[in-house]
Design an enzyme around this catalytic site. Structure first.
Site, PDB file in Angstrom:
ATOM      1  N   ASP A 177       4.669  -3.764  -0.672  1.00  0.00           N
ATOM      2  CA  ASP A 177       3.385  -3.273  -0.185  1.00  0.00           C
ATOM      3  C   ASP A 177       2.901  -2.186  -1.138  1.00  0.00           C
ATOM      4  OD1 ASP A 177       4.740  -0.943   0.393  1.00  0.00           O
ATOM      5  OD2 ASP A 177       4.607  -1.155   2.569  1.00  0.00           O
ATOM      6  N   PHE A 178       1.812  -1.538  -0.796  1.00  0.00           N
ATOM      7  CA  PHE A 178       1.223  -0.588  -1.732  1.00  0.00           C
ATOM      8  C   PHE A 178       1.624   0.859  -1.468  1.00  0.00           C
ATOM      9  CE2 PHE A 178      -1.394  -4.300  -2.209  1.00  0.00           C
ATOM     10  CZ  PHE A 178      -1.754  -4.290  -3.543  1.00  0.00           C
ATOM     11  N   ARG A 179       1.720   1.253  -0.202  1.00  0.00           N
ATOM     12  CA  ARG A 179       1.755   2.674   0.112  1.00  0.00           C
ATOM     13  C   ARG A 179       3.061   3.215   0.677  1.00  0.00           C
ATOM     14  NH1 ARG A 179      -3.276   0.820   0.513  1.00  0.00           N
ATOM     15  NH2 ARG A 179      -4.919   2.083  -0.412  1.00  0.00           N
ATOM     16  N   ASN A 213      -4.712  -9.245   1.566  1.00  0.00           N
ATOM     17  CA  ASN A 213      -3.722  -9.622   0.562  1.00  0.00           C
ATOM     18  C   ASN A 213      -4.324 -10.509  -0.513  1.00  0.00           C
ATOM     19  OD1 ASN A 213      -1.900  -8.183   2.082  1.00  0.00           O
ATOM     20  ND2 ASN A 213      -1.171  -9.979   3.201  1.00  0.00           N
ATOM     21  N   ASP A 253      -2.286 -12.333  -2.575  1.00  0.00           N
ATOM     22  CA  ASP A 253      -1.222 -13.239  -2.997  1.00  0.00           C
ATOM     23  C   ASP A 253      -1.486 -14.703  -2.656  1.00  0.00           C
ATOM     24  OD1 ASP A 253      -0.613 -13.384  -0.182  1.00  0.00           O
ATOM     25  OD2 ASP A 253       0.608 -11.578  -0.405  1.00  0.00           O
TER      26      ASP A 253
END
Length: 300
Positions: A39-41, A117, A119
């Site tokens: 994930d990003f965070r 997302n 992806d």
């Protein structure tokens, strides 16, 4: 209140009794972690933390690798990061959550799936294009920023191993995957369909997102006041969700993959469709301390 109890049993009971027909699903990066995509965070292990540590030029602001100005300035850095993330099509398998959302479509009760997302796993699992809104685009397609012509993603995947990708047609333009960068507007499809979906939505299911990137994070504000909003996430997110905690909002903490298995078993009686789903339980440590209080709230 809309729920008898503000927990997964209460959510499942609501679905069984009310039988919503226009479920809107919001999905974030937490959904794809189980597929091997960070994930990003999340501190220390999220993509932004990893980038800040690995690339000195991103230490002060790792998000800028996804800003359109930074892409024009240094496309090589963007493609280097993307190769490491391995976000190209067919690189990762769909998760249990993707399968669950597809099952809602099969039942004819999925109004729309809005995903942050990039992806393209929603495509991989077979969610119909008409029911899918890739709010931030995806890596499934690409185009030249010069001549605006589509570029085969296979060409982009091959050339990206060496850095920035040039257009095979005009030979000069820079090729960019069709993901939405900071500094770019969301596709018109997002707002156009949200205007249609918000009034019709009868159940909002929010999975694996921190609800911190707008305008995507504002979707819960647009559904009608009588519509239940259920957040499945490791942590609470989005302050707008908690204005009606005792009325229509439920937070289901823990692994979203486990939670949807349980929900599918309890709400739809499909334990056989997911091996062991009837035996799954959310670990006690993941249950909010408010759970006991929620039983009392149901009487308010």
């Amino acid at each position: 209140p809309l729920f008898n109890t503000f927990d997964i049993e209460g959510v499942a009971a609501y679905i069984k009794e009310r039988q919503p027909k226009n479920i809107v699903v919001m999905m974030g990066a937490g959904v794809s972690v189980a597929a091997g995509i960070p994930d990003f965070r999340t501190p220390k292990v999220g993509l932004y933390s990893v980038l800040a540590e690995k690339y000195p030029e991103l230490a002060d602001n790792p998000q800028k690798v996804f800003h359109i100005d930074a892409f024009h300035k240094d496309p090589d850095l963007f493609y280097k990061v993307m190769n490491e993330m391995k976000l190209w099509p067919d690189t990762h398998p769909p998760t249990e959550v993707h399968e669950f959302v597809k099952s809602l479509e099969t039942k004819g009760i999925l109004r729309r799936c809005y995903t942050q997302n990039i992806d393209a796993l929603e495509r991989t699992v077979g969610i119909s294009p008409d029911l899918l809104v890739e709010a931030h685009g995806s890596f499934a397609t690409a185009k030249c920023l010069g001549c605006n012509e589509p570029t085969p993603i296979e060409h982009v995947m091959a050339e990206a191993q060496h850095g920035a990708v040039k257009c095979p047609l005009c030979k000069e333009g820079l090729v960019k995957p069709n993901v939405i960068f900071f500094g770019e507007a969301l596709p018109p499809r997002f707002s156009e369909l949200l205007k249609l979906d918000a009034p019709e939505c009868d159940f909002l299911l929010i999975i694996g997102t921190s609800l911190s990137v707008y305008p995507f994070a504002a979707i819960p504000d647009f559904v009608r006041a009588a519509v239940p909003r259920v957040l499945v996430n490791m942590t609470e997110a989005g302050e707008m969700l908690y204005f009606n905690k005792k009325i229509r909002d439920v937070f289901l903490p823990g692994d979203c993959q486990v939670t949807v298995k349980i929900l599918q078993s309890l709400a739809f009686g499909e334990a056989k469709a997911i091996a062991g789903a009837d035996k799954l339980q959310i670990p006690e440590a993941e249950v909010s301390e408010q759970k006991k209080a929620k039983l009392d709230e149901a009487d308010l």
